[in-house]
Design an enzyme around this catalytic site. Structure first.
Site, PDB file in Angstrom:
ATOM      1  N   GLU A  46       0.856  -1.184   0.000  1.00 40.63           N
ATOM      2  CA  GLU A  46       0.000   0.000   0.000  1.00 40.63           C
ATOM      3  C   GLU A  46       0.890   1.232   0.000  1.00 40.63           C
ATOM      4  OE1 GLU A  46      -2.698   0.654   3.333  1.00 40.63           O
ATOM      5  OE2 GLU A  46      -3.732   2.176   2.145  1.00 40.63           O
ATOM      6  N   CYS A 241      -6.447   1.434   2.867  1.00 45.66           N
ATOM      7  CA  CYS A 241      -7.387   2.556   2.876  1.00 45.66           C
ATOM      8  C   CYS A 241      -7.284   3.416   1.630  1.00 45.66           C
ATOM      9  CB  CYS A 241      -7.168   3.403   4.124  1.00 45.66           C
ATOM     10  SG  CYS A 241      -7.608   2.537   5.638  1.00 45.66           S
ATOM     11  N   ASN A 375     -11.917  -2.779   0.714  1.00 45.74           N
ATOM     12  CA  ASN A 375     -10.746  -3.093   1.532  1.00 45.74           C
ATOM     13  C   ASN A 375     -11.217  -3.588   2.889  1.00 45.74           C
ATOM     14  OD1 ASN A 375      -8.193  -3.021   2.874  1.00 45.74           O
ATOM     15  ND2 ASN A 375      -8.621  -0.939   3.516  1.00 45.74           N
ATOM     16  N   GLU A 376     -11.101  -2.733   3.864  1.00 43.78           N
ATOM     17  CA  GLU A 376     -11.426  -3.129   5.239  1.00 43.78           C
ATOM     18  C   GLU A 376     -12.791  -2.518   5.577  1.00 43.78           C
ATOM     19  OE1 GLU A 376      -8.121  -3.014   8.480  1.00 43.78           O
ATOM     20  OE2 GLU A 376      -9.319  -1.219   8.714  1.00 43.78           O
TER      21      GLU A 376
HETATM   22  O1  AHR Z   1      -2.020  -1.048   6.735  1.00 45.11           O
HETATM   23  C1  AHR Z   1      -2.485   0.179   7.159  1.00 45.11           C
HETATM   24  C2  AHR Z   1      -3.996   0.275   7.114  1.00 45.11           C
HETATM   25  O2  AHR Z   1      -4.562  -0.575   8.042  1.00 45.11           O
HETATM   26  C3  AHR Z   1      -4.639  -0.140   5.830  1.00 45.11           C
HETATM   27  O3  AHR Z   1      -4.654   0.869   4.910  1.00 45.11           O
HETATM   28  C4  AHR Z   1      -6.029  -0.491   6.249  1.00 45.11           C
HETATM   29  O4  AHR Z   1      -6.586  -1.502   5.453  1.00 45.11           O
HETATM   30  C5  AHR Z   1      -5.893  -0.895   7.687  1.00 45.11           C
HETATM   31  O5  AHR Z   1      -6.742  -0.185   8.478  1.00 45.11           O
END
Ligand code: AHR
Length: 659
Positions: A46, A241, A375-376
Site C-alpha cells: 500500500e 485505505c 478493503n477493510e
Molecule cells: O495497513 C495500514 C492500514 O490498516 C490499511 O490501509 C487499512 O486496510 C488498515 O486499516
C-alpha cells in the site's frame, strides 16, 4: 508431561535440582495433511509511509508535472519562471516557461528537493528526462542540469552537470545522463536556463538508470529485491485505505494509473491527513507506479496478483455520514471498473482494456485469478454494495475468485456479522485484518483450529502485525509473536489460503504507521526481524501439513505448553519434514521430535536448523545496523527417527529434516 511436572515439583520441593522438562512433539509423517496453497505467504503493498512515490517507485523528482495544488511544491524557482497550463498532456496540463532573467548576472531556473532530498550514488548513472519545446524563435535553447549539494562548503556545489539543447518548437522528450562524483542522500536537482532563448519544460524526471530490470519508468532495485527474496505467493495491491480514499474523489482509480505516465493524473493521498502527529500535506500519488506496473511486478516476483478495488465506500474511518458513499443504486460505474480491470488483466488484445495493456508492452494476459472488492469495510453498508459486484463478476468471469472483508475487528459482533454475510454472499475468501497487541498473538495460536470447515469461504489473513503495548514499533519480540501465531496459519492451511503482513514499506522520514516490514532512506534499506519471519515461512512452506502434537494436542502456546508454538509440514519435492517452533518463554526449552510413520529402517539422513533470535528482544535491524538479527543456519546431527533439540529463550527456529 503432567506427571513429569509433578515429579519435578516434588524434587524441587526436596531441594534437588532438576533438568528442564523435555517436551515430546509427535509428528505424523505418513498421513499427509492439507495441501499448502502456493499463495500462502505473500506481500501486501500500500502507498502508505511514502511507499510508492519516494519509495518503491524510483522517480526522484517530486511534483514533476507541477500538478500539486500549490504548483511549485517541491520546487524553488528563481529568475523568470512562469507557470503555464496548456501543456501537451491534457490530464496534467501544467508546465513551466523559463525566460532569460534580463541581466547578465541574473539567472533563471528551478531546484527540486525530491522526496526528503534526492539520493544519488557516486559513479552510478541517473537519467534526467524532460518534455520541452522552444516557445518562440527558431534558435535552440539550452538548459544546464545539475546535481547540487547545497550544504557543501566546496567551491562548487554542483557534482554532476550536463547541458541539454532544446531544438524543436514541438513538444519532444529529451534526456541526458548524470553521473555524480559523490554519494549524497539529500541532493538537489537544479535546472538553469543558459541560452538567451526561453524554453518550456514539462514532466521533469530523474531516475536511476539501474532500476529493477532496468525499466525507465522503473522501481527501486534494492526494494524489489527484498520482495523477490521473499518468494511471495500472492501480491495484494494497491491498499488498504487508499483504495477507499479520504473521499470517493480521492479513492484509488486504477484507470487513471495506466497509459503513458505523463498523462496519469495526480491523486491526493489518503495518508496526508490521517495522523496529525505525522502530517504530510505534500503526499500525493503520481500513479507512476500504477496497475500495469503492479501486474508486471507480480509476474516478475512470481506472485499471484490480487488487486483490490473500491466498492463505493469512502474510507469508513474518515466518513461516518452515509452521504460520503456511493449510493447503492448508483454503483454501475464502480462495477464496470472491476469488470474492466479483469479485462485489462486477462482480455484479448482485441478488447478495449486488453489493448491498453498490450499498448503498454504486455500483449500476453496477466492471468489474474483474484480480485478484492472493498478493503477493510464494515457495517450493513458493505454487503449491500458487495452483492451487485459479485453478481456481475460471477456472470462475466465465473473463474475469478472474489475476496470480501471481515472489517477491522479480529473478533466480536461486527466480525461475526461480516463473516456471516460473506458466507451468505458466497465470496471465495474473507480478508481478515488484525493489528493487535502481544496478548492477542500469544492467545491466538489455535485461532483457526475451530473455524468452520464446511463449504464456505477460505481465510486470507490480509493485514496483520503485532503492535506492542507501549512499543508500537519494530522490535524482535513482536516478530517472534508473529512467528508463533503463524504456526496456527500453517497448521490450518486447509482453510487459510493466504497471509500477508502489513504494512510493507516505510521511509524513515515519511512514515505514519509502524511497525513495517522494510524501512529505507534515500540510499539504503533494511529488512526487519518481521521480514525474516515472513521469509522463513515462505521459503520453508512445504507442500503439505503434518500433524504435530504434544500430549495429543496441537502446540499453540496453551496453558502448560511453556510458551511453545509449533507446526510441521512435509515437502514432497525434497522429501523433507520441516518443523517450525517458536519459544516465546524466557527459558531454554528442551524438545524431542518423534517422527511417527516412517518405515522400519528408514532414518533421518540430514538436518539443518535456521534460528532467529537476539539477546535484546526489543531491538531490531536498523539502517546503520541492518544485520543485527538475521537467520542463522547450521547443520544438525540426525539419526534414526527422532531428534532432540534445545531451543533457547525467545527464539524462532525452523528445523529441516531430510528423510
Ligand atoms: O495497513 C495500514 C492500514 O490498516 C490499511 O490501509 C487499512 O486496510 C488498515 O486499516
Amino acid at each position: 508431561m503432567k506427571n513429569k511436572g509433578l515429579i519435578a515439583a516434588l524434587l524441587m520441593g526436596m531441594g534437588m535440582t532438576v533438568q528442564a522438562q523435555t517436551h515430546e512433539f509427535v509428528i505424523q509423517t505418513k498421513k499427509l495433511g492439507a495441501e499448502i496453497q502456493p499463495t500462502m505467504y505473500g506481500v501486501f503493498f500500500e502507498d502508505i509511509n511514502f511507499a510508492a512515490d519516494g519509495g518503491l517507485y524510483a522517480e526522484l523528482i517530486k511534483n514533476r508535472s507541477f500538478e500539486f495544488p500549490q504548483a511549485f511544491t517541491g520546487w524553488k524557482v528563481f529568475g523568470k519562471v512562469s507557470l503555464m497550463d496548456d501543456g501537451p498532456f491534457n490530464r496534467n496540463p501544467h508546465y513551466v516557461r523559463l525566460a532569460p532573467a534580463g541581466h547578465p548576472h541574473k539567472q533563471t531556473g528551478l531546484d527540486n528537493e525530491g522526496f526528503f532530498g534526492i539520493g544519488v550514488k557516486k559513479g552510478e548513472e541517473y537519467r534526467f528526462s524532460v518534455w520541452a519545446r522552444i516557445p518562440e524563435g527558431d534558435t535552440a535553447s539550452k538548459i544546464r542540469v545539475e546535481l547540487v549539494n547545497t550544504a557543501s562548503m566546496g567551491e562548487n556545489q554542483a557534482f554532476a552537470t550536463q547541458e541539454l539543447a532544446v531544438d524543436s518548437k514541438e513538444w519532444k522528450k529529451y534526456q541526458v545522463i548524470l553521473k555524480p562524483e559523490e554519494t549524497l542522500e539529500k541532493a538537489v536537482l537544479r535546472i538553469s536556463l543558459v541560452s538567451p532563448q526561453s524554453v518550456d519544460l514539462e514532466h521533469i524526471s530523474l531516475f536511476p538508470v539501474d532500476t529493477w530490470k532496468g525499466y525507465e519508468n522503473g522501481l527501486r532495485k534494492d526494494l524489489v529485491q527484498a520482495l523477490a527474496d521473499l518468494k511471495p505467493g500472492v501480491f495484494r495491491f494497491p491498499g488498504g485505505c487508499i483504495v477507499e480514499g479520504t473521499d470517493l474523489e480521492t479513492r484509488y482509480n486504477w484507470k487513471n494509473s495506466v497509459g503513458p505516465v505523463e498523462n496519469r493524473p495526480l491523486n491526493e493521498s489518503r495518508w496526508q491527513y490521517s495522523f496529525p502527529n505525522r502530517l504530510y500535506p505534500d503526499y500525493y500519488q503520481s500513479y507512476g507506479l500504477g496497475f500495469y506496473e503492479f501486474f508486471v511486478l507480480s509476474e516478475e516476483i512470481g506472485a499471484e496478483p490480487l488487486p483490490v478495488l473500491s466498492c463505493g465506500l469512502a474510507c469508513q474511518f474518515q466518513n461516518t455520514d452515509e452521504s460520503a458513499h456511493q449510493p447503492v443504486d448508483q454503483l454501475d460505474g464502480y462495477i464496470q471498473d472491476a469488470l474492466d480491470l479483469i479485462e485489462f488483466a486477462n482480455g484479448g488484445t482485441d478488447t478495449r482494456w486488453g489493448k491498453v495493456r498490450a499498448d503498454m508492452g504486455h500483449p500476453e494476459p496477466f492471468h489474474l485469478k483474484y480480485i478484492g472488492i472493498g478493503n477493510e469495510q464494515w457495517g450493513e453498508e458493505y454487503p449491500v454494495r458487495l452483492k451487485p459486484f459479485i453478481e456481475a463478476i460471477r456472470k462475466a468471469y465465473p473463474e475469478i475468485k472474489i475476496i470480501g472483508s471481515s472489517g477491522p475487528d479480529s473478533e466480536g459482533k461486527q466480525f461475526d456479522y461480516l463473516w456471516g454475510q460473506m458466507k451468505h454472499l458466497g465470496v471465495d475468501l474473507v480478508d481478515e485484518h488484525f493489528y493487535r497487541p502481544e496478548s492477542f498473538f500469544l492467545s491466538q495460536g489455535a485461532r483457526y483450529d475451530t473455524y468452520d470447515r464446511k463449504k464456505g469461504p477460505k481465510v486470507f489473513a490480509g493485514e496483520y502485525a503485532c503492535h506492542g503495548v507501549g512499543r508500537k514499533w519494530n522490535h524482535f519480540h513482536a516478530s517472534l509473536l508473529e512467528a508463533a501465531f503463524m504456526t496456527g496459519l500453517e497448521r490450518n492451511a486447509d482453510i487459510v489460503y493466504m497471509a500477508t503482513y502489513a504494512p510493507l514499506f516505510a521511509h524513515v522520514e515519511g512514515w505514519q504507521w509502524r511497525p513495517d516490514m522494510i524501512w529505507y532512506d534515500n540510499l539504503r534499506s533494511v529488512r526487519t526481524a518481521s521480514y525474516y519471519v515472513q521469509q522463513l515461512y515462505s521459503l520453508n512452506k512445504g507442500t503439505n501439513v503434518l500433524s504435530l502434537t504434544m500430549d495429543g494436542k496441537p502446540v499453540t502456546g496453551a496453558d502448560g505448553q511453556d510458551g511453545l508454538f509449533a507446526s510441521a509440514v512435509y515437502n514432497k519435492l525434497t522429501d523433507e519434514v520441516i518443523v517450525k517452533v517458536a519459544n516465546t518463554s524466557d527459558k531454554t526449552q528442551s524438545i524431542d521430535f518423534i517422527l511417527k510413520g516412517m518405515k522400519k529402517g528408514e532414518r533421518l539422513s540430514a538436518g539443518r536448523r535456521i534460528t532467529l533470535s537476539t539477546p535484546d528482544v526489543y531491538a531490531d535491524n536498523t539502517l546503520d545496523n541492518p544485520s543485527l538479527i538475521t537467520p542463522r543456519e547450521e547443520a544438525i546431527q540426525v539419526s534414526g527417527q527422532s531428534l532432540h533439540v534445545d531451543l533457547g529463550p525467545n527464539a524462532f527456529a525452523v528445523y529441516i529434516l531430510k528423510k
